[in-house]
Motif scaffolding. Sequence first.
Motif, short mmCIF file in Angstrom:
data_model
loop_
_atom_site.label_atom_id
_atom_site.label_comp_id
_atom_site.label_asym_id
_atom_site.label_seq_id
_atom_site.Cartn_x
_atom_site.Cartn_y
_atom_site.Cartn_z
N PHE A 1 2.67 20.24 -10.29
CA PHE A 1 2.71 21.05 -8.90
C PHE A 1 2.40 19.70 -8.01
O PHE A 1 2.79 19.64 -7.04
CB PHE A 1 1.72 22.27 -9.03
CG PHE A 1 1.65 22.65 -7.50
CD1 PHE A 1 2.77 23.15 -7.00
CD2 PHE A 1 0.81 22.59 -6.73
CE1 PHE A 1 2.80 23.81 -5.60
CE2 PHE A 1 0.40 23.21 -5.37
CZ PHE A 1 1.77 23.73 -5.00
N ARG A 2 0.98 19.38 -8.19
CA ARG A 2 0.47 18.45 -7.19
C ARG A 2 1.33 17.19 -6.92
O ARG A 2 1.50 16.79 -5.85
CB ARG A 2 -0.77 18.06 -7.37
CG ARG A 2 -1.53 17.37 -6.40
CD ARG A 2 -3.07 17.31 -6.67
NE ARG A 2 -3.60 16.57 -5.41
CZ ARG A 2 -4.32 17.14 -4.32
NH1 ARG A 2 -4.60 18.40 -4.63
NH2 ARG A 2 -4.84 16.61 -3.30
N CYS A 3 1.78 16.59 -7.96
CA CYS A 3 2.43 15.45 -8.25
C CYS A 3 4.04 15.80 -7.11
O CYS A 3 4.31 14.94 -6.34
CB CYS A 3 3.00 14.98 -9.29
SG CYS A 3 4.04 13.36 -9.50
N LEU A 4 4.63 17.04 -7.52
CA LEU A 4 5.76 17.13 -6.61
C LEU A 4 5.48 17.28 -5.38
O LEU A 4 6.19 17.07 -4.31
CB LEU A 4 6.56 18.58 -7.17
CG LEU A 4 7.16 18.30 -8.69
CD1 LEU A 4 7.61 19.47 -9.34
CD2 LEU A 4 8.20 17.31 -8.61
N ALA A 5 4.26 18.19 -5.01
CA ALA A 5 4.08 18.53 -3.43
C ALA A 5 3.85 17.08 -2.78
O ALA A 5 4.13 16.94 -1.57
CB ALA A 5 2.84 19.36 -3.73
N GLU A 6 3.03 16.35 -3.43
CA GLU A 6 2.50 14.86 -2.67
C GLU A 6 3.79 14.16 -2.32
O GLU A 6 3.85 13.37 -1.49
CB GLU A 6 1.82 14.09 -3.87
CG GLU A 6 0.43 14.70 -4.20
CD GLU A 6 -0.49 14.29 -2.84
OE1 GLU A 6 -0.21 13.65 -1.79
OE2 GLU A 6 -1.82 14.90 -2.96
N GLY A 7 4.87 14.32 -2.95
CA GLY A 7 6.32 13.87 -2.61
C GLY A 7 6.89 14.02 -1.40
O GLY A 7 7.40 13.27 -0.68
N LEU A 8 6.12 15.12 -0.66
CA LEU A 8 6.60 15.64 0.41
C LEU A 8 5.86 14.91 1.44
O LEU A 8 5.86 15.01 2.92
CB LEU A 8 6.35 17.13 0.70
CG LEU A 8 7.35 18.01 -0.08
CD1 LEU A 8 7.22 19.50 0.03
CD2 LEU A 8 8.84 17.83 0.39
N ARG A 9 4.83 14.19 1.46
CA ARG A 9 3.64 13.79 2.37
C ARG A 9 4.46 12.44 2.92
O ARG A 9 4.96 11.62 2.57
CB ARG A 9 2.34 13.33 1.74
CG ARG A 9 1.58 14.31 1.38
CD ARG A 9 0.20 14.20 0.83
NE ARG A 9 -0.62 13.87 1.99
CZ ARG A 9 -1.98 13.57 1.98
NH1 ARG A 9 -2.49 13.50 1.00
NH2 ARG A 9 -2.71 13.33 3.17
N ALA A 10 4.11 12.57 4.21
CA ALA A 10 4.42 11.25 5.15
C ALA A 10 3.69 10.10 4.61
O ALA A 10 2.52 10.09 4.37
CB ALA A 10 4.07 11.67 6.51
N ALA A 11 4.11 9.03 4.68
CA ALA A 11 3.49 7.48 4.30
C ALA A 11 2.32 7.53 5.41
O ALA A 11 2.65 7.85 6.50
CB ALA A 11 4.33 6.47 4.27
N GLY A 12 1.28 6.88 4.80
CA GLY A 12 -0.07 6.69 5.64
C GLY A 12 -1.09 7.29 5.31
O GLY A 12 -2.22 7.51 5.66
#
Length: 197
Positions: free
Chosen positions: A186-197
Amino acid sequence: MAVGRRAEKMEATRAKLIAAARKAFAEQGYAEASMDELTAAAGLTRGALYHNFGDKRGLLAAVVQQIDSEMAARAQALAARQPSPWEGLLAEGAAYIEMALEPEVQRIVLLDGPAVLGDPSQWPSQNACLATTRRTVEMLVAEGVLKPVDPEAAACLLNGVALNAALWTAASPAPAQALPKALAAFRCLAEGLRAAG
């Protein structure tokens, strides 16, 4: 006055039936729970069950709605205590998944509920969760925390991941061993939505 008392009595009857059913469904499972026994435990008749819920399936829907709403409230309360909305979003999803280990949640909401009531993503309580997640995603996209993704689609997918992770955990032969895997994915998939930076 009489109408108000009648409404209060109906609500009290519904509450008694839901409480008795919740106990019976948790202890025996939906299929094994006897309508006669659970109505007797509530001090009511089958007629009261039929009048208020239509049938046993309608009563299960009311019980699932109550528990699922409680789950959402608990997860949202945990999210509100996090240091940022992003961490709150992650904590909310993780909390929902973790509840798959609770016997009542596991049996009623995650095993019997879908088997009897169908697709959980269509339950009214899930739609309320989706609206909350969408608002959070909109805010995070606007603040640049998340990539410029469609908030409705992202919310639907995040909620779907949490729900399916909970379902998978509950149905696993070893739920306690499945839980950390579900949380990490879950965390890995959600992190894919984060903007770079």
